[in-house]
Design an enzyme around this catalytic site. Structure first.
Site, mmCIF file in Angstrom:
data_model
loop_
_atom_site.group_PDB
_atom_site.id
_atom_site.type_symbol
_atom_site.label_atom_id
_atom_site.label_comp_id
_atom_site.label_asym_id
_atom_site.label_seq_id
_atom_site.Cartn_x
_atom_site.Cartn_y
_atom_site.Cartn_z
ATOM 1 N N ASP A 1 -6.838 -0.558 1.403
ATOM 2 C CA ASP A 1 -5.578 -0.338 2.105
ATOM 3 C C ASP A 1 -5.150 -1.705 2.621
ATOM 4 O O ASP A 1 -5.754 -2.242 3.556
ATOM 5 C CB ASP A 1 -5.782 0.645 3.260
ATOM 6 C CG ASP A 1 -4.524 0.828 4.110
ATOM 7 O OD1 ASP A 1 -3.516 0.133 3.872
ATOM 8 O OD2 ASP A 1 -4.566 1.660 5.043
ATOM 9 N N VAL A 2 -4.133 -2.289 2.030
ATOM 10 C CA VAL A 2 -3.763 -3.672 2.344
ATOM 11 C C VAL A 2 -3.256 -3.852 3.772
ATOM 12 O O VAL A 2 -3.136 -4.989 4.246
ATOM 13 C CB VAL A 2 -2.714 -4.219 1.343
ATOM 14 C CG1 VAL A 2 -3.294 -4.336 -0.046
ATOM 15 C CG2 VAL A 2 -1.444 -3.364 1.357
ATOM 16 N N ASN B 1 0.119 -8.317 -4.526
ATOM 17 C CA ASN B 1 1.155 -7.615 -5.270
ATOM 18 C C ASN B 1 1.629 -6.322 -4.616
ATOM 19 O O ASN B 1 2.766 -5.905 -4.833
ATOM 20 C CB ASN B 1 0.633 -7.305 -6.683
ATOM 21 C CG ASN B 1 1.508 -6.316 -7.418
ATOM 22 O OD1 ASN B 1 2.616 -6.643 -7.851
ATOM 23 N ND2 ASN B 1 1.035 -5.078 -7.546
ATOM 24 N N TYR C 1 13.621 -4.322 2.566
ATOM 25 C CA TYR C 1 12.996 -4.990 1.426
ATOM 26 C C TYR C 1 13.416 -6.458 1.378
ATOM 27 O O TYR C 1 12.588 -7.353 1.189
ATOM 28 C CB TYR C 1 13.386 -4.265 0.143
ATOM 29 C CG TYR C 1 12.603 -4.681 -1.081
ATOM 30 C CD1 TYR C 1 11.295 -4.244 -1.268
ATOM 31 C CD2 TYR C 1 13.174 -5.492 -2.057
ATOM 32 C CE1 TYR C 1 10.571 -4.604 -2.398
ATOM 33 C CE2 TYR C 1 12.460 -5.860 -3.186
ATOM 34 C CZ TYR C 1 11.166 -5.416 -3.351
ATOM 35 O OH TYR C 1 10.459 -5.781 -4.477
ATOM 36 N N THR D 1 9.427 -0.200 -13.384
ATOM 37 C CA THR D 1 8.115 0.174 -12.859
ATOM 38 C C THR D 1 8.253 1.418 -11.986
ATOM 39 O O THR D 1 9.362 1.798 -11.583
ATOM 40 C CB THR D 1 7.514 -0.946 -11.984
ATOM 41 O OG1 THR D 1 8.347 -1.112 -10.816
ATOM 42 C CG2 THR D 1 7.428 -2.250 -12.747
#
Length: 256
Positions: free
Chosen positions: A62-63, A89, A153, A190
């Site tokens: 879990d980043v 990423n 974002y 993606t």
């Protein structure tokens, strides 16, 4: 591109650019540590690489969890003796205007897209600084230009862009031999993009997609493996004179 005998850790590696990057790194000769919060997706990628004859393993991460970052980095070094490449990423996107964005949504996007890059970079430097390495932070063209429907974002990816330059200078000033660069993809076909579109109404999703493609001179979104090739270039010794740089791969989007 040559990453022979290097050990690489990729976050958000279960799908999209992360998955494609794992495969490209493996093909370039790296031992790949596939990490993702989605264990099923990450295990699938690692198993596919192993079945193809490459050196790969999966470690759940879990980043956003500071303690997990330290544990995972330590495990990589214990198992493989070193860490030479980190690809930050993992990321999310939410398509909405500023008036519809919530503080919770803003914080979630910035925690995953920005705070996690700080945590990973800091922990990687801890184990790389005596032997050198390469860190590639996945930003976006949205870290360079604005989009009216991606305020959180935009903010998170712009932060990654500037942070990368700061850390590149920090490592160079101290003679650590760690190169730090950012990758700036344009729109890529993606699950991140399709997932963001799926949260819109059918009409809004279609309008957004049409607007995006119409703005790309090459007339299409990128494929994940096209971006992965650029990521591996930055990670590899072929980019030995690049640090604090940004590589834009966007089909000409930002050339206008």
């Amino acid at each position: 591109m040559n990453c022979q005998d290097k050990v690489a850790l990729v976050t958000g590696a279960g799908v999209g650019i992360g998955e494609a990057t794992c495969k490209a790194l493996a093909a370039a000769g790296a031992t790949v540590v596939v990490s993702d919060i989605d264990e099923a997706a990450g295990l699938r990628v690692a198993d596919e690489l192993t079945a193809a004859g490459y050196q790969a393993t999966f470690i759940a991460l879990d980043v956003c969890n500071e303690e997990q970052w330290r544990t995972v980095i330590n495990e990589v070094v214990e198992r493989f003796g070193r860490l030479q490449i980190l690809i930050n990423n993992a990321g999310i996107a939410n398509i909405c205007g500023i008036e519809e964005e919530t503080l919770e949504g803003w914080r979630k996007t910035n925690t995953i897209n920005n705070d996690a890059v700080f945590l990973g970079t800091r922990e990687a430097i801890r184990v790389m600084k005596n032997s050198g390495g390469s860190i590639v932070n996945i930003s976006s063209i949205e870290g360079i230009v604005g989009d009216p429907m991606l305020p959180a974002y935009n903010a998170s990816k712009g932060a990654v862009r500037a942070f990368t330059k700061s850390i590149a200078l920090y490592c160079a000033d101290r003679g650590y031999g760690i190169r730090v660069n950012s990758m700036h993809p344009g729109y890529v076909a993606t699950p991140l993009v399709s997932g963001a579109l799926a949260r819109l109404s059918a009409n809004d999703a279609e309008a957004f997609a049409q607007r995006v493609v119409a703005s790309i001179p090459m007339g299409r979104m990128a494929e994940a493996d096209e971006i992965a090739n650029g990521v591996v270039f930055l990670a590899s010794d072929d980019a030995s004179y690049m640090t604090g740089s940004e590589l834009i791969m966007d089909g000409g989007y930002t050339a206008r």
